[in-house]
Design an enzyme around this catalytic site. Structure first.
Site, mmCIF file in Angstrom:
data_model
loop_
_atom_site.group_PDB
_atom_site.id
_atom_site.type_symbol
_atom_site.label_atom_id
_atom_site.label_comp_id
_atom_site.label_asym_id
_atom_site.label_seq_id
_atom_site.Cartn_x
_atom_site.Cartn_y
_atom_site.Cartn_z
ATOM 1 N N ARG A 1 0.842 -1.200 0.000
ATOM 2 C CA ARG A 1 0.000 0.000 0.000
ATOM 3 C C ARG A 1 0.881 1.256 0.000
ATOM 4 O O ARG A 1 0.460 2.312 -0.444
ATOM 5 C CB ARG A 1 -0.877 0.014 1.267
ATOM 6 C CG ARG A 1 -2.021 -0.963 1.252
ATOM 7 C CD ARG A 1 -2.696 -1.031 2.621
ATOM 8 N NE ARG A 1 -3.194 0.226 3.123
ATOM 9 C CZ ARG A 1 -4.384 0.770 2.815
ATOM 10 N NH1 ARG A 1 -5.189 0.129 1.981
ATOM 11 N NH2 ARG A 1 -4.765 1.910 3.342
ATOM 12 N N GLU B 1 -3.816 6.650 18.419
ATOM 13 C CA GLU B 1 -4.508 5.475 17.864
ATOM 14 C C GLU B 1 -3.845 4.198 18.391
ATOM 15 O O GLU B 1 -2.697 3.918 18.057
ATOM 16 C CB GLU B 1 -4.379 5.573 16.338
ATOM 17 C CG GLU B 1 -5.253 4.646 15.555
ATOM 18 C CD GLU B 1 -5.150 4.947 14.055
ATOM 19 O OE1 GLU B 1 -5.164 6.127 13.646
ATOM 20 O OE2 GLU B 1 -5.031 3.974 13.288
ATOM 21 N N ASP C 1 -10.029 1.388 0.543
ATOM 22 C CA ASP C 1 -9.974 2.814 0.864
ATOM 23 C C ASP C 1 -11.275 3.450 0.392
ATOM 24 O O ASP C 1 -12.067 2.822 -0.328
ATOM 25 C CB ASP C 1 -8.762 3.459 0.185
ATOM 26 C CG ASP C 1 -7.476 3.161 0.948
ATOM 27 O OD1 ASP C 1 -7.538 3.015 2.174
ATOM 28 O OD2 ASP C 1 -6.417 3.067 0.302
ATOM 29 N N ARG D 1 -0.115 5.809 15.959
ATOM 30 C CA ARG D 1 -0.062 7.132 15.336
ATOM 31 C C ARG D 1 -0.636 8.164 16.287
ATOM 32 O O ARG D 1 -1.517 7.854 17.100
ATOM 33 C CB ARG D 1 -0.946 7.194 14.082
ATOM 34 C CG ARG D 1 -0.666 6.137 13.068
ATOM 35 C CD ARG D 1 -1.440 6.372 11.779
ATOM 36 N NE ARG D 1 -2.625 5.562 11.685
ATOM 37 C CZ ARG D 1 -3.051 4.957 10.578
ATOM 38 N NH1 ARG D 1 -2.372 5.084 9.458
ATOM 39 N NH2 ARG D 1 -4.146 4.245 10.586
ATOM 40 N N TYR E 1 -9.899 -4.695 2.371
ATOM 41 C CA TYR E 1 -9.201 -3.532 2.916
ATOM 42 C C TYR E 1 -9.371 -2.363 1.934
ATOM 43 O O TYR E 1 -8.421 -1.902 1.325
ATOM 44 C CB TYR E 1 -7.733 -3.936 3.059
ATOM 45 C CG TYR E 1 -6.834 -3.060 3.895
ATOM 46 C CD1 TYR E 1 -7.230 -1.834 4.407
ATOM 47 C CD2 TYR E 1 -5.540 -3.495 4.171
ATOM 48 C CE1 TYR E 1 -6.358 -1.071 5.166
ATOM 49 C CE2 TYR E 1 -4.661 -2.744 4.925
ATOM 50 C CZ TYR E 1 -5.076 -1.535 5.415
ATOM 51 O OH TYR E 1 -4.207 -0.778 6.155
HETATM 52 P P1 FAD Z 1 -18.021 1.583 7.526
HETATM 53 O O1 FAD Z 1 -17.578 2.981 7.530
HETATM 54 O O2 FAD Z 1 -17.420 0.639 8.524
HETATM 55 O O3 FAD Z 1 -19.618 1.582 7.699
HETATM 56 C C1 FAD Z 1 -20.338 0.449 8.062
HETATM 57 C C2 FAD Z 1 -21.426 0.903 9.005
HETATM 58 O O4 FAD Z 1 -22.280 -0.208 9.276
HETATM 59 C C3 FAD Z 1 -20.900 1.384 10.351
HETATM 60 O O5 FAD Z 1 -21.343 2.698 10.604
HETATM 61 C C4 FAD Z 1 -21.481 0.383 11.353
HETATM 62 O O6 FAD Z 1 -21.842 0.983 12.586
HETATM 63 C C5 FAD Z 1 -22.712 -0.114 10.614
HETATM 64 N N1 FAD Z 1 -23.146 -1.450 11.012
HETATM 65 C C6 FAD Z 1 -22.392 -2.574 11.061
HETATM 66 N N2 FAD Z 1 -23.139 -3.600 11.491
HETATM 67 C C7 FAD Z 1 -24.380 -3.126 11.739
HETATM 68 C C8 FAD Z 1 -25.570 -3.692 12.227
HETATM 69 N N3 FAD Z 1 -25.635 -4.978 12.567
HETATM 70 N N4 FAD Z 1 -26.669 -2.914 12.352
HETATM 71 C C9 FAD Z 1 -26.611 -1.586 12.034
HETATM 72 N N5 FAD Z 1 -25.498 -0.997 11.564
HETATM 73 C C10 FAD Z 1 -24.388 -1.748 11.423
HETATM 74 N N6 FAD Z 1 -9.636 5.384 3.508
HETATM 75 C C11 FAD Z 1 -9.069 6.319 2.711
HETATM 76 O O7 FAD Z 1 -9.397 6.383 1.519
HETATM 77 N N7 FAD Z 1 -8.157 7.210 3.206
HETATM 78 C C12 FAD Z 1 -7.746 7.199 4.501
HETATM 79 O O8 FAD Z 1 -6.909 8.020 4.908
HETATM 80 C C13 FAD Z 1 -8.327 6.222 5.368
HETATM 81 N N8 FAD Z 1 -7.954 6.154 6.657
HETATM 82 C C14 FAD Z 1 -8.525 5.224 7.468
HETATM 83 C C15 FAD Z 1 -8.108 5.172 8.809
HETATM 84 C C16 FAD Z 1 -8.661 4.242 9.660
HETATM 85 C C17 FAD Z 1 -8.209 4.189 11.087
HETATM 86 C C18 FAD Z 1 -9.631 3.312 9.163
HETATM 87 C C19 FAD Z 1 -10.216 2.272 10.073
HETATM 88 C C20 FAD Z 1 -10.039 3.349 7.842
HETATM 89 C C21 FAD Z 1 -9.482 4.304 6.973
HETATM 90 N N9 FAD Z 1 -9.870 4.389 5.645
HETATM 91 C C22 FAD Z 1 -9.295 5.323 4.817
HETATM 92 C C23 FAD Z 1 -10.890 3.473 5.075
HETATM 93 C C24 FAD Z 1 -12.307 4.046 5.143
HETATM 94 O O9 FAD Z 1 -12.654 4.287 6.483
HETATM 95 C C25 FAD Z 1 -13.249 3.019 4.532
HETATM 96 O O10 FAD Z 1 -12.897 2.738 3.195
HETATM 97 C C26 FAD Z 1 -14.724 3.417 4.537
HETATM 98 O O11 FAD Z 1 -15.079 4.159 5.665
HETATM 99 C C27 FAD Z 1 -15.565 2.160 4.476
HETATM 100 O O12 FAD Z 1 -16.922 2.471 4.365
HETATM 101 P P2 FAD Z 1 -17.991 1.325 4.615
HETATM 102 O O13 FAD Z 1 -19.327 1.940 4.392
HETATM 103 O O14 FAD Z 1 -17.646 0.125 3.829
HETATM 104 O O15 FAD Z 1 -17.797 0.875 6.125
HETATM 105 N N1 UDP Z 2 3.449 0.540 7.839
HETATM 106 C C1 UDP Z 2 4.637 0.443 8.502
HETATM 107 N N2 UDP Z 2 5.199 1.554 9.043
HETATM 108 C C2 UDP Z 2 4.628 2.763 8.939
HETATM 109 C C3 UDP Z 2 3.410 2.882 8.244
HETATM 110 C C4 UDP Z 2 2.840 1.744 7.707
HETATM 111 O O1 UDP Z 2 5.188 -0.659 8.629
HETATM 112 O O2 UDP Z 2 5.193 3.745 9.449
HETATM 113 C C5 UDP Z 2 2.852 -0.686 7.276
HETATM 114 C C6 UDP Z 2 1.895 -1.361 8.281
HETATM 115 O O3 UDP Z 2 1.995 -2.754 8.087
HETATM 116 C C7 UDP Z 2 0.549 -0.851 7.832
HETATM 117 C C8 UDP Z 2 0.729 -0.842 6.319
HETATM 118 O O4 UDP Z 2 2.076 -0.384 6.136
HETATM 119 O O5 UDP Z 2 -0.485 -1.708 8.234
HETATM 120 C C9 UDP Z 2 -0.219 0.040 5.562
HETATM 121 O O6 UDP Z 2 -0.105 1.362 6.058
HETATM 122 P P1 UDP Z 2 -1.287 2.401 5.900
HETATM 123 O O7 UDP Z 2 -0.794 3.711 6.376
HETATM 124 O O8 UDP Z 2 -1.816 2.309 4.526
HETATM 125 O O9 UDP Z 2 -2.339 1.811 6.927
HETATM 126 P P2 UDP Z 2 -3.798 2.323 7.360
HETATM 127 O O10 UDP Z 2 -3.802 3.820 7.203
HETATM 128 O O11 UDP Z 2 -4.779 1.624 6.479
HETATM 129 O O12 UDP Z 2 -3.874 1.898 8.783
#
Ligand code: FAD
Ligand code: UDP
Length: 365
Positions: A172, A300, A350, A280, A348
């Site tokens: 990634r 986090e 985005d 982070r 996984y």
């Molecule tokens: P979700 O956002 O998980 O939505 C699913 C929803 O379903 C939730 O609100 C949940 O409460 C609800 N739900 C689940 N089960 C039930 C149930 N039984 N009844 C009622 N409701 C329910 N993507 C990027 O492009 N850039 C980034 O920088 C980035 N950073 C991220 C950082 C973190 C820490 C995380 C975890 C993800 C990140 N992502 C990022 C990914 C991004 O969050 C996801 O791609 C996106 O939010 C997924 O949308 P979704 O609708 O599939 O899932």
């Molecule tokens: N990663 C790492 N060191 C860093 C940042 C990322 O080894 O400083 C690795 C780690 O395995 C992580 C993966 O790269 O799970 C993907 O990073 P990304 O920032 O895309 O993760 P996310 O934002 O989805 O948590």
């Protein structure tokens, strides 16, 4: 006749894009979420004039012009470029792995010197086709970068040895032999000015919404409310874990207000050593170049997933991929239930991929 054409379980990005598109086609949708807000993990809220990314840093990036045009119809985006730094004990490095990182690590100046250094470090390892994350990382950046910036961070993030994780996770991140700290290589990148929740609100303006409603607690009532269901929760839970539970990784966020105008000088700082329990710290104001006199940060902490925790990440290793296939086969037999999103597809994704998939689905219906 049922009241709705679609019951959408989950008001995350997938459910909201789908609902927006289906509503445009004249379908009546009800969206429910077990949380007390819309937006799923992209949810943001205002505090002290700062937009808080409640579930961790969300930076929009995509290579797909159509997806960029799609998302920017809902909000104006700024020109934020993610350029995090990594702290390993008392050393600080630029991310992603690029000439700035290599230069700090080894004192090298040219791409040729950096490549030579990596080559020297991996030549005895004889990795031909990387079979796991460790081999993949070593073959890309050598042992020093792996040991200081990848191994401990990854094992903390996933709670598993790098040898037991799939290679794609580390791919990634870009590896560049240029002095370029942009964490992403996509053509389009930015943060919606004023946050993501405004986007979600616009997407749902013609959709009925019920919050604090877990599908499984209201199944009887909800079964006859709509002709079709889009389910964006965990696919294994939908089938009552009949083949066993899929693995997820969870997180805990610790958010704090600080009386300083600039805590870390950067939106995202990664802590790559195992001695620090979080992965982070994000300083929210920097996503929008904030000039407020105080600041808000979130640490986090990765945690093991339990049935009571939020399943933030699917663990797409070999065993779970096999298990997911079984659930996917079950889902193919459904006539009026569709699955989508990170949890419904166990992928996984985005944000850009989530939008792309939701658009493909709604266009095909
Ligand atoms: P979700 O956002 O998980 O939505 C699913 C929803 O379903 C939730 O609100 C949940 O409460 C609800 N739900 C689940 N089960 C039930 C149930 N039984 N009844 C009622 N409701 C329910 N993507 C990027 O492009 N850039 C980034 O920088 C980035 N950073 C991220 C950082 C973190 C820490 C995380 C975890 C993800 C990140 N992502 C990022 C990914 C991004 O969050 C996801 O791609 C996106 O939010 C997924 O949308 P979704 O609708 O599939 O899932
Ligand atoms: N990663 C790492 N060191 C860093 C940042 C990322 O080894 O400083 C690795 C780690 O395995 C992580 C993966 O790269 O799970 C993907 O990073 P990304 O920032 O895309 O993760 P996310 O934002 O989805 O948590």
């Amino acid at each position: 006749m049922n009241k709705y054409d679609y019951l959408i379980v989950g008001a995350g990005l997938f459910g909201c894009v789908f609902s927006y598109e289906m509503t445009k086609k004249g379908k009546k949708c009800l969206i429910i979420d077990k949380r007390n807000h819309i937006g799923g993990n992209v949810f943001t809220y205002h505090k002290n004039g700062i937009e808080i990314h409640k579930y961790g840093a969300h930076i929009f990036h995509t290579n797909n012009k159509n997806i960029w045009e799609y998302i920017t119809q809902f909000a104006e985006f700024n020109n934020f470029i993610n350029s995090p730094v990594a702290i390993y004990n008392d050393e600080l490095y630029n991310l992603p792995f690029n000439m700035n990182t290599f230069s700090k690590m080894w004192g090298v100046r040219t791409p040729q010197e950096a490549k030579r250094k990596i080559h020297q470090q991996i030549t005895n390892l004889n990795i031909i086709q990387p079979k796991n994350l460790e081999e993949q990382a070593l073959s890309l950046v050598g042992t020093d970068v792996y040991n200081k910036l990848i191994k401990e961070y990854t094992e903390k993030q996933w709670g598993r040895a790098c040898k037991n994780l799939p290679p794609f996770i580390i791919k990634r991140l870009p590896v560049r032999f240029t002095y370029d700290n942009n964490y992403f290589s996509d053509r389009y990148q930015g943060i919606p000015i004023g946050g993501y929740t405004q986007i979600i609100k616009k997407m749902l303006q013609n959709t009925d919404i019920r919050l604090n409603t877990d599908y499984f607690d209201h199944k009887e009532e909800l079964l006859n409310i709509a002709d079709n269901i889009l389910f964006t929760g965990m696919i294994d839970q939908y089938y009552n874990y009949c083949y066993g539970a899929l693995s997820y990784r969870s997180l805990r966020f610790e958010t704090e207000e600080l009386k300083t105008d600039n805590y870390q000088g950067c939106a995202v700082v990664n802590y790559t050593s195992k001695n620090v329990p979080y992965t982070r710290i994000i300083e929210h104001k920097h996503f929008e170049f904030g000039k407020q006199s105080t600041t808000i940060i979130s640490r986090e902490y990765p945690t093991e997933w339990t049935k009571y925790a939020e399943p933030y990440y699917p663990v797409n290793d070999e065993n779970n991929s096999k298990l997911y296939k079984l659930y996917q086969n079950l889902s193919k037999q459904e006539s009026n239930v569709i699955f989508g999103g990170r949890l419904g597809h166990y992928k996984y994704y985005d944000m850009d991929k989530v939008i792309e998939q939701a658009l493909i689905l709604s266009n095909n219906i």
